[in-house]
Design a protein around this motif. Structure first.
Motif, PDB file in Angstrom:
ATOM      1  N   PRO A 173      72.351  -8.782  62.610  1.00 41.50           N
ATOM      2  CA  PRO A 173      71.794  -7.605  61.938  1.00 41.50           C
ATOM      3  C   PRO A 173      70.312  -7.441  62.292  1.00 41.50           C
ATOM      4  O   PRO A 173      69.603  -8.419  62.525  1.00 41.50           O
ATOM      5  CB  PRO A 173      71.970  -7.923  60.445  1.00 41.50           C
ATOM      6  N   VAL A 174      69.841  -6.208  62.326  1.00 41.22           N
ATOM      7  CA  VAL A 174      68.484  -5.899  62.761  1.00 41.22           C
ATOM      8  C   VAL A 174      67.440  -6.700  61.978  1.00 41.22           C
ATOM      9  O   VAL A 174      66.539  -7.303  62.571  1.00 41.22           O
ATOM     10  CB  VAL A 174      68.211  -4.374  62.647  1.00 41.22           C
ATOM     11  N   ALA A 175      67.540  -6.726  60.654  1.00 47.23           N
ATOM     12  CA  ALA A 175      66.537  -7.435  59.842  1.00 47.23           C
ATOM     13  C   ALA A 175      66.518  -8.931  60.156  1.00 47.23           C
ATOM     14  O   ALA A 175      65.447  -9.552  60.218  1.00 47.23           O
ATOM     15  CB  ALA A 175      66.800  -7.216  58.351  1.00 47.23           C
ATOM     16  N   ILE A 176      67.674  -9.505  60.388  1.00 53.67           N
ATOM     17  CA  ILE A 176      67.748 -10.925  60.723  1.00 53.67           C
ATOM     18  C   ILE A 176      67.198 -11.152  62.129  1.00 53.67           C
ATOM     19  O   ILE A 176      66.467 -12.109  62.374  1.00 53.67           O
ATOM     20  CB  ILE A 176      69.191 -11.457  60.576  1.00 53.67           C
ATOM     21  N   GLY A 177      67.528 -10.270  63.048  1.00 50.91           N
ATOM     22  CA  GLY A 177      66.989 -10.369  64.406  1.00 50.91           C
ATOM     23  C   GLY A 177      65.467 -10.336  64.421  1.00 50.91           C
ATOM     24  O   GLY A 177      64.825 -11.102  65.142  1.00 50.91           O
ATOM     25  N   GLN A 178      64.896  -9.465  63.603  1.00 47.56           N
ATOM     26  CA  GLN A 178      63.431  -9.385  63.519  1.00 47.56           C
ATOM     27  C   GLN A 178      62.853 -10.675  62.933  1.00 47.56           C
ATOM     28  O   GLN A 178      61.833 -11.173  63.403  1.00 47.56           O
ATOM     29  CB  GLN A 178      63.013  -8.184  62.683  1.00 47.56           C
TER      30      GLN A 178
END
Length: 161
Positions: free
Chosen positions: A8-13
């Motif tokens: 997920p984007v937030a986890i990737g960031q």
């Protein structure tokens, strides 16, 4: 059709600084399979699912809640391809914290490390990951020497593992 999850984007960031630091020590061979170039394995935080999806015997793993918050950072360095799933099952079986973990840990991201990496390097990688992600649960992470990154440990002579 693949049942693999993407990060997920937030986890990737959140993982970006961890991946920058850990990149040199990740097991490229283990991470190359079907993850669209990402070194991270992401799956539902279920021991059975993790055993099927993660073949690494040494890894740093991160548990995330349903709001994409970092709940826990841990590491494993054991024999056998089911090591991460076995360790997750131990977390869930914990007498006092197991039920809360089973409820709040939704996703697991796994950073596979090379088989045979010194246990000290695995622990240092865990310490750095915890330092960068500041998990809500768990406080027994290894202290880090700010001058010694996981990559520098790979340059050290092999020690007793």
């Amino acid at each position: 059709m693949s049942t693999a999850l993407t990060v997920p984007v937030a986890i990737g960031q959140a993982l970006r600084p961890v991946l920058r630091l850990m990149g040199p020590v990740l097991d490229v061979r283990a991470t190359a399979e079907g993850r669209a170039g990402s070194p991270v394995v992401v799956c539902r935080a279920s021991p059975a699912v993790v055993r099927r999806r993660v073949a690494a015997s040494c890894a740093v793993y991160v548990a995330w809640d349903n709001r994409r918050g970092c709940r826990y950072v841990g590491s494993v360095c054991r024999q056998g391809p089911g090591a991460v799933g076995d360790r997750l099952a131990e977390h869930y079986a914990h007498r006092t914290a197991g039920a809360a973990r089973r409820t709040s840990w939704c996703l697991l991201t796994v950073l596979p490390l090379p088989e045979g990496i010194p246990r000290e390097a695995v622990r240092i990688a865990e310490g750095w990951t915890a330092r960068l992600l500041n998990p809500a649960d768990g406080s027994a992470h290894p202290r880090v020497d700010l001058t010694q990154t996981p990559a520098t440990l790979l340059c050290l002579p092999t020690q007793v593992r």
